[in-house]
Design a protein around this motif. Structure first.
Motif, PDB file in Angstrom:
ATOM      1  N   LEU A  11      68.222  13.137  46.398  1.00  0.00           N
ATOM      2  CA  LEU A  11      68.684  14.357  45.735  1.00  0.00           C
ATOM      3  C   LEU A  11      70.057  14.095  45.139  1.00  0.00           C
ATOM      4  O   LEU A  11      70.957  13.585  45.817  1.00  0.00           O
ATOM      5  CB  LEU A  11      68.756  15.513  46.735  1.00  0.00           C
ATOM      6  CG  LEU A  11      69.249  16.861  46.205  1.00  0.00           C
ATOM      7  CD1 LEU A  11      68.266  17.452  45.209  1.00  0.00           C
ATOM      8  CD2 LEU A  11      69.481  17.841  47.362  1.00  0.00           C
ATOM      9  N   VAL A  12      70.228  14.421  43.866  1.00  0.00           N
ATOM     10  CA  VAL A  12      71.501  14.214  43.179  1.00  0.00           C
ATOM     11  C   VAL A  12      71.940  15.521  42.535  1.00  0.00           C
ATOM     12  O   VAL A  12      71.132  16.429  42.299  1.00  0.00           O
ATOM     13  CB  VAL A  12      71.396  13.111  42.097  1.00  0.00           C
ATOM     14  CG1 VAL A  12      70.992  11.786  42.714  1.00  0.00           C
ATOM     15  CG2 VAL A  12      70.428  13.519  41.007  1.00  0.00           C
ATOM     16  N   PRO A  52      74.254   9.805  45.488  1.00  0.00           N
ATOM     17  CA  PRO A  52      73.252  10.789  45.922  1.00  0.00           C
ATOM     18  C   PRO A  52      73.874  11.880  46.779  1.00  0.00           C
ATOM     19  O   PRO A  52      74.761  11.634  47.603  1.00  0.00           O
ATOM     20  CB  PRO A  52      72.250   9.941  46.719  1.00  0.00           C
ATOM     21  CG  PRO A  52      72.453   8.537  46.244  1.00  0.00           C
ATOM     22  CD  PRO A  52      73.902   8.437  45.905  1.00  0.00           C
ATOM     23  N   LEU A  53      73.379  13.095  46.582  1.00  0.00           N
ATOM     24  CA  LEU A  53      73.825  14.224  47.399  1.00  0.00           C
ATOM     25  C   LEU A  53      73.175  14.195  48.774  1.00  0.00           C
ATOM     26  O   LEU A  53      73.785  14.573  49.779  1.00  0.00           O
ATOM     27  CB  LEU A  53      73.509  15.532  46.676  1.00  0.00           C
ATOM     28  CG  LEU A  53      74.026  16.826  47.289  1.00  0.00           C
ATOM     29  CD1 LEU A  53      75.547  16.844  47.292  1.00  0.00           C
ATOM     30  CD2 LEU A  53      73.486  18.035  46.527  1.00  0.00           C
ATOM     31  N   ALA A  54      71.925  13.767  48.840  1.00  0.00           N
ATOM     32  CA  ALA A  54      71.191  13.624  50.097  1.00  0.00           C
ATOM     33  C   ALA A  54      70.222  12.459  49.947  1.00  0.00           C
ATOM     34  O   ALA A  54      69.625  12.276  48.880  1.00  0.00           O
ATOM     35  CB  ALA A  54      70.440  14.908  50.454  1.00  0.00           C
ATOM     36  N   THR A  55      70.063  11.675  50.998  1.00  0.00           N
ATOM     37  CA  THR A  55      69.226  10.483  50.959  1.00  0.00           C
ATOM     38  C   THR A  55      68.081  10.604  51.955  1.00  0.00           C
ATOM     39  O   THR A  55      67.952  11.615  52.676  1.00  0.00           O
ATOM     40  CB  THR A  55      70.064   9.233  51.269  1.00  0.00           C
ATOM     41  OG1 THR A  55      70.628   9.360  52.586  1.00  0.00           O
ATOM     42  CG2 THR A  55      71.208   9.084  50.263  1.00  0.00           C
ATOM     43  N   LEU A 112      65.740  15.739  41.669  1.00  0.00           N
ATOM     44  CA  LEU A 112      65.140  14.738  42.538  1.00  0.00           C
ATOM     45  C   LEU A 112      64.736  13.525  41.706  1.00  0.00           C
ATOM     46  O   LEU A 112      64.179  13.665  40.618  1.00  0.00           O
ATOM     47  CB  LEU A 112      63.902  15.294  43.254  1.00  0.00           C
ATOM     48  CG  LEU A 112      64.139  16.280  44.395  1.00  0.00           C
ATOM     49  CD1 LEU A 112      62.807  16.857  44.879  1.00  0.00           C
ATOM     50  CD2 LEU A 112      64.861  15.605  45.555  1.00  0.00           C
ATOM     51  N   CYS A 113      65.006  12.340  42.215  1.00  0.00           N
ATOM     52  CA  CYS A 113      64.605  11.114  41.527  1.00  0.00           C
ATOM     53  C   CYS A 113      63.128  10.850  41.825  1.00  0.00           C
ATOM     54  O   CYS A 113      62.734  10.727  42.990  1.00  0.00           O
ATOM     55  CB  CYS A 113      65.472   9.950  41.989  1.00  0.00           C
ATOM     56  SG  CYS A 113      65.021   8.367  41.252  1.00  0.00           S
ATOM     57  N   PHE A 114      62.313  10.751  40.779  1.00  0.00           N
ATOM     58  CA  PHE A 114      60.887  10.495  40.960  1.00  0.00           C
ATOM     59  C   PHE A 114      60.423   9.192  40.317  1.00  0.00           C
ATOM     60  O   PHE A 114      59.283   8.766  40.550  1.00  0.00           O
ATOM     61  CB  PHE A 114      60.060  11.652  40.385  1.00  0.00           C
ATOM     62  CG  PHE A 114      60.038  11.722  38.886  1.00  0.00           C
ATOM     63  CD1 PHE A 114      59.017  11.131  38.152  1.00  0.00           C
ATOM     64  CD2 PHE A 114      61.035  12.388  38.185  1.00  0.00           C
ATOM     65  CE1 PHE A 114      58.988  11.200  36.765  1.00  0.00           C
ATOM     66  CE2 PHE A 114      61.017  12.461  36.808  1.00  0.00           C
ATOM     67  CZ  PHE A 114      59.998  11.861  36.094  1.00  0.00           C
TER      68      PHE A 114
END
Length: 441
Positions: A222-223, A274-277, A241-243
């Motif tokens: 999540l970025v 990234p905000l969350a990994t 979200l990176c997809f």
């Protein structure tokens, strides 16, 4: 008389324009007046212009008296005003190449010391040359707590037969790999290859020695888009979200299905950490699924509403309706991976630029490990130098769930796979590999 002095030899006292010979080493300077000194300097300049640097170096050892340094001479030195630019550039290139060679040797010495101390854990050799014979070197690093991107890079190298094309040694080190080449041009070719398949930033340390930094973001992270970048992209975010990951990052908004592409240059320019990994993912359970066919994107993403609850707090917490961008493959009772932002402390400089309220839950993907653990997969991958760790099964799950990702690598049939013992479950839900995608071997 004026014309005779300039160009004719017929006039008395005129000086002919006979072309001077410019070959061989520069002659020794004639002792005496200013004219002989000027003539000698001109001839030396002619050799610099013709790039005869070998002969021109002998000029440094000549014993030439500079009349401009004498007290009897007045006026500036003619040669100091007429320095040849080509000569200066050529000599500068000579000294730069010598300095680069010294840097390369110093770097090799540091690498040998680190290697002797056990810094490198594993290695694979395809060229059959020693460390001291390495003429090129590429250091690949990624600031991440996993090796998912490195696993993918390893498969890309095997897919395009990079180890067979270039004589190279590849070693696994913490947070990356070290690659050594026997030919310095092979390191340049490798840089061109990796810039086409992954979002990287290349730093040239010396001649044929490079440091490659892979973006810390990976699929599922999540970025938060920087405000300036978000405005240039049309306000698609900011939470994305990176997809997909190629030579750029592809993000999707899980609430609106808006997508955007962020190049590697923009990613490193704005320092998009990234905000969350994946280490912050928590397991949720889907209680009810409501699909909206009004918002779809290439049949890969379908927006819907999922009634979900944290699996660990089932029966304690109230269910929450959450938007989901992959609702077409979900059914009541499925397990999901997502971010619990309500109970997570987030710190990001780009997030502070927005005056917004964060959602409580963001769903990332479907959880397939809970359906069948330690199963035998119908495919296998070749291995080069990386040692599989605990996150290797997660990388295999990414391949089974993403058809575009596995189309870029080679997958082979597993002779230990038996359909009766390990059925290809979830195939109708977009998970699994077909026999037409596998190679023999």
């Amino acid at each position: 008389k004026v014309m005779g002095k300039r160009g004719g030899s017929s006039s008395k006292g005129g000086r002919g324009m006979k072309k001077k010979r410019r070959g061989g080493p520069p002659p020794q300077a004639l002792s005496g007046d200013h004219a002989s000194f000027r003539s000698t300097k001109r001839k030396v300049n002619s050799f610099y212009t013709k790039k005869n640097v070998h002969h021109a170096r002998s000029f440094e050892h000549m014993d030439i008296h500079d009349p401009s340094q004498s007290n009897n001479m007045t006026g500036p030195a003619p040669f100091q005003r007429r320095k040849n630019k080509t000569a200066r550039k050529k000599i500068a290139s000579i000294f730069s190449s010598v300095n680069q060679t010294k840097k390369s040797r110093a770097l090799l010495e540091k690498i040998g010391e680190a290697r002797s101390q056990g810094f490198s854990t594993t290695g694979t050799t395809t060229g059959g040359f020693d460390l001291q014979d390495a003429a090129g070197r590429v250091v690949v690093r990624q600031r991440a707590s996993h090796k998912l991107t490195l696993y993918y890079l390893e498969q890309l190298l095997l897919k395009h037969k990079i180890p067979q094309k270039y004589s190279m040694n590849m070693f696994e080190v913490p947070h990356g790999v070290d690659i050594e080449f026997e030919n310095p041009m092979h390191s340049v070719k490798f840089i061109e290859f990796i810039e086409c398949v992954l979002p990287v930033k290349v730093h040239k340390q010396a001649d044929s020695f490079f440091h490659v930094e892979i973006g810390s973001c990976t699929i599922g992270d999540l970025v938060c888009l920087p405000q300036r970048l978000n405005n240039s992209l049309g306000g698609v975010g900011p939470l994305m979200l990176c997809f997909k990951m190629t030579n750029a990052y592809h993000f999707i908004d899980p609430f609106t299905l808006n997508v955007c592409r962020v190049s590697a240059t923009e990613y490193f320019k704005y320092n998009m950490a990234p905000l969350a990994t994946r280490s912050q993912l928590k397991q949720f359970t889907a209680l009810d699924v409501s699909i909206s066919t009004l918002k779809t994107r290439n049949a890969q993403f379908v927006l819907g509403s999922i009634q979900t609850v944290l699996t660990a707090n089932m029966g304690k917490d109230e269910p929450v309706m959450v938007p989901c961008h992959f609702s077409q493959i979900l059914h009541p009772g499925d397990d999901l991976w997502g971010y619990d932002l309500k109970h997570t402390m987030l710190s990001n400089s780009h997030l502070e630029d927005y005056n917004m309220q964060l959602p409580d839950i963001i769903l990332v993907r479907k959880c397939y490990n809970a359906l069948e653990e330690k199963r035998v997969r119908m495919f296998k991958l070749q291995k080069y130098c990386l040692t599989p760790s605990e996150d290797y099964d997660e990388f295999l799950d990414q391949l089974e769930a993403d058809r575009d990702m596995r189309s870029n690598i080679n997958m082979y049939k597993n002779e230990h796979y038996h359909p009766k013992e390990s059925p290809n479950f979830g195939r109708e839900e977009g998970f699994g590999v077909g026999l037409d995608e596998l190679l023999n071997g």
